[in-house]
Design a protein around this motif. Structure first.
Motif, mmCIF file in Angstrom:
data_model
loop_
_atom_site.group_PDB
_atom_site.id
_atom_site.type_symbol
_atom_site.label_atom_id
_atom_site.label_comp_id
_atom_site.label_asym_id
_atom_site.label_seq_id
_atom_site.Cartn_x
_atom_site.Cartn_y
_atom_site.Cartn_z
ATOM 1 N N ARG A 195 10.235 86.410 34.897
ATOM 2 C CA ARG A 195 9.363 87.138 33.977
ATOM 3 C C ARG A 195 7.942 86.630 34.157
ATOM 4 O O ARG A 195 7.724 85.540 34.690
ATOM 5 N N ALA A 196 7.011 87.412 33.721
ATOM 6 C CA ALA A 196 5.608 86.989 33.793
ATOM 7 C C ALA A 196 5.334 86.021 32.647
ATOM 8 O O ALA A 196 5.859 86.170 31.550
ATOM 9 N N GLY A 197 4.528 85.035 32.894
ATOM 10 C CA GLY A 197 4.165 84.105 31.829
ATOM 11 C C GLY A 197 4.765 82.738 32.053
ATOM 12 O O GLY A 197 5.322 82.426 33.095
ATOM 13 N N ASP A 198 4.641 81.920 31.031
ATOM 14 C CA ASP A 198 5.145 80.565 31.102
ATOM 15 C C ASP A 198 6.109 80.346 29.956
ATOM 16 O O ASP A 198 5.736 80.571 28.802
ATOM 17 N N PRO A 199 7.283 79.972 30.164
ATOM 18 C CA PRO A 199 7.983 79.688 31.413
ATOM 19 C C PRO A 199 8.321 80.974 32.172
ATOM 20 O O PRO A 199 8.451 82.041 31.566
ATOM 21 N N PRO A 200 8.503 80.874 33.473
ATOM 22 C CA PRO A 200 8.693 82.070 34.282
ATOM 23 C C PRO A 200 10.123 82.600 34.345
ATOM 24 O O PRO A 200 10.393 83.541 35.074
ATOM 25 N N LEU A 201 11.043 82.002 33.578
ATOM 26 C CA LEU A 201 12.440 82.437 33.613
ATOM 27 C C LEU A 201 12.957 82.751 32.222
ATOM 28 O O LEU A 201 12.632 82.061 31.258
ATOM 29 N N ASP A 202 13.755 83.800 32.139
ATOM 30 C CA ASP A 202 14.508 84.113 30.922
ATOM 31 C C ASP A 202 15.964 83.828 31.194
ATOM 32 O O ASP A 202 16.494 84.209 32.241
ATOM 33 N N LEU A 203 16.634 83.180 30.256
ATOM 34 C CA LEU A 203 18.075 82.986 30.362
ATOM 35 C C LEU A 203 18.755 84.263 29.906
ATOM 36 O O LEU A 203 18.437 84.800 28.848
ATOM 37 N N VAL A 204 19.692 84.769 30.697
ATOM 38 C CA VAL A 204 20.374 86.014 30.378
ATOM 39 C C VAL A 204 21.785 85.752 29.882
ATOM 40 O O VAL A 204 22.207 86.278 28.852
ATOM 41 N N LEU A 205 22.531 84.923 30.617
ATOM 42 C CA LEU A 205 23.959 84.784 30.326
ATOM 43 C C LEU A 205 24.501 83.511 30.955
ATOM 44 O O LEU A 205 24.020 83.071 32.003
ATOM 45 N N VAL A 206 25.519 82.929 30.324
ATOM 46 C CA VAL A 206 26.352 81.911 30.957
ATOM 47 C C VAL A 206 27.776 82.441 30.943
ATOM 48 O O VAL A 206 28.208 83.062 29.963
ATOM 49 N N THR A 207 28.497 82.234 32.043
ATOM 50 C CA THR A 207 29.857 82.745 32.129
ATOM 51 C C THR A 207 30.721 81.793 32.947
ATOM 52 O O THR A 207 30.227 81.090 33.831
ATOM 53 N N ALA A 208 32.011 81.797 32.653
ATOM 54 C CA ALA A 208 32.981 81.021 33.427
ATOM 55 C C ALA A 208 33.702 81.912 34.425
ATOM 56 O O ALA A 208 34.547 81.444 35.166
ATOM 57 N N SER A 209 33.366 83.192 34.445
ATOM 58 C CA SER A 209 34.020 84.155 35.324
ATOM 59 C C SER A 209 33.225 84.366 36.607
ATOM 60 O O SER A 209 32.119 84.901 36.574
ATOM 61 N N PRO A 210 33.786 83.981 37.763
ATOM 62 C CA PRO A 210 33.070 84.244 39.011
ATOM 63 C C PRO A 210 32.944 85.746 39.290
ATOM 64 O O PRO A 210 32.011 86.171 39.961
ATOM 65 N N TYR A 211 33.860 86.551 38.762
ATOM 66 C CA TYR A 211 33.802 88.000 38.966
ATOM 67 C C TYR A 211 32.597 88.593 38.235
ATOM 68 O O TYR A 211 31.884 89.432 38.768
ATOM 69 N N GLU A 212 32.381 88.152 37.006
ATOM 70 C CA GLU A 212 31.230 88.637 36.237
ATOM 71 C C GLU A 212 29.922 88.175 36.872
ATOM 72 O O GLU A 212 28.954 88.935 36.961
ATOM 73 N N ALA A 213 29.895 86.936 37.346
ATOM 74 C CA ALA A 213 28.693 86.420 38.006
ATOM 75 C C ALA A 213 28.366 87.226 39.252
ATOM 76 O O ALA A 213 27.203 87.527 39.529
#
Length: 183
Positions: free
Chosen positions: A91-109
């Protein structure tokens, strides 16, 4: 969690390391390096600074486990390096990252890698979280037997020359190549 409940939610803090960039086009290099089970809510708190590297508690997300996805969790736990997958977005700005999701599923990742916009990083699975996921699998996994599909007995080797579309009124073969009319 009651036995009748078919999902489980856990809060996970995400630790991101910022290193100086190695090219003139990228001032910083960002990488998810750990998760903190049971973490409280915090946004971009500095945890440690050392030799130009800074580690942040970037935020807390909810890890959702669902009974219908136990096969994916088994795949993760039996992998060479069991992981939690952190999905982030630039994303633009500081910090440059947004957290979207954490998952334990490799299929979803893997689904998040398809769009090319998201950053998917593997983080080592903490032992305490491994036990929670294994317990969830033990309570909810139902092995589905493999059922081989039977072939239909239709004969596909028969020749159907001349049959064609019944709406076309033609006495000859409707699949034939056009012929030059001789005068």
């Amino acid at each position: 969690m009651s036995p009748s409940k078919r999902s489980l939610e856990l809060s996970l803090g995400v630790v991101i390391r910022r290193l100086p960039g190695v090219t003139r086009w990228a001032k910083w290099s960002w990488k998810a390096i750990a998760v903190l089970p049971g973490s409280d809510h915090g946004a971009w708190k500095v945890l440690r600074e050392e030799d130009g590297a800074t580690e942040f508690h970037a935020g807390t997300l909810t890890l959702s486990l669902h009974a219908g996805e136990t096969e994916a969790y088994i795949h993760n736990l039996t992998a060479k390096e069991p992981s939690i997958y952190v999905i982030m977005r630039h994303r633009a700005g500081d910090p440059p990252l947004d957290l979207v999701l954490v998952t334990a599923s490799p299929y979803e990742a893997q689904d998040y890698t398809d769009n090319g916009e998201d950053i998917v990083e593997r983080v080592p699975l903490p032992d305490a979280l491994r036990g929670v996921i294994a317990d969830f699998i033990d309570r909810h996994h139902v092995e589905e037997p493999f059922v081989k599909r039977k072939r239909d007995r239709a004969r596909v080797d028969r020749v159907e020359d001349g049959r064609g579309d019944p709406r076309i009124k033609q006495t000859g073969d409707v699949y034939r190549a056009p012929r030059k009319v001789l005068s």
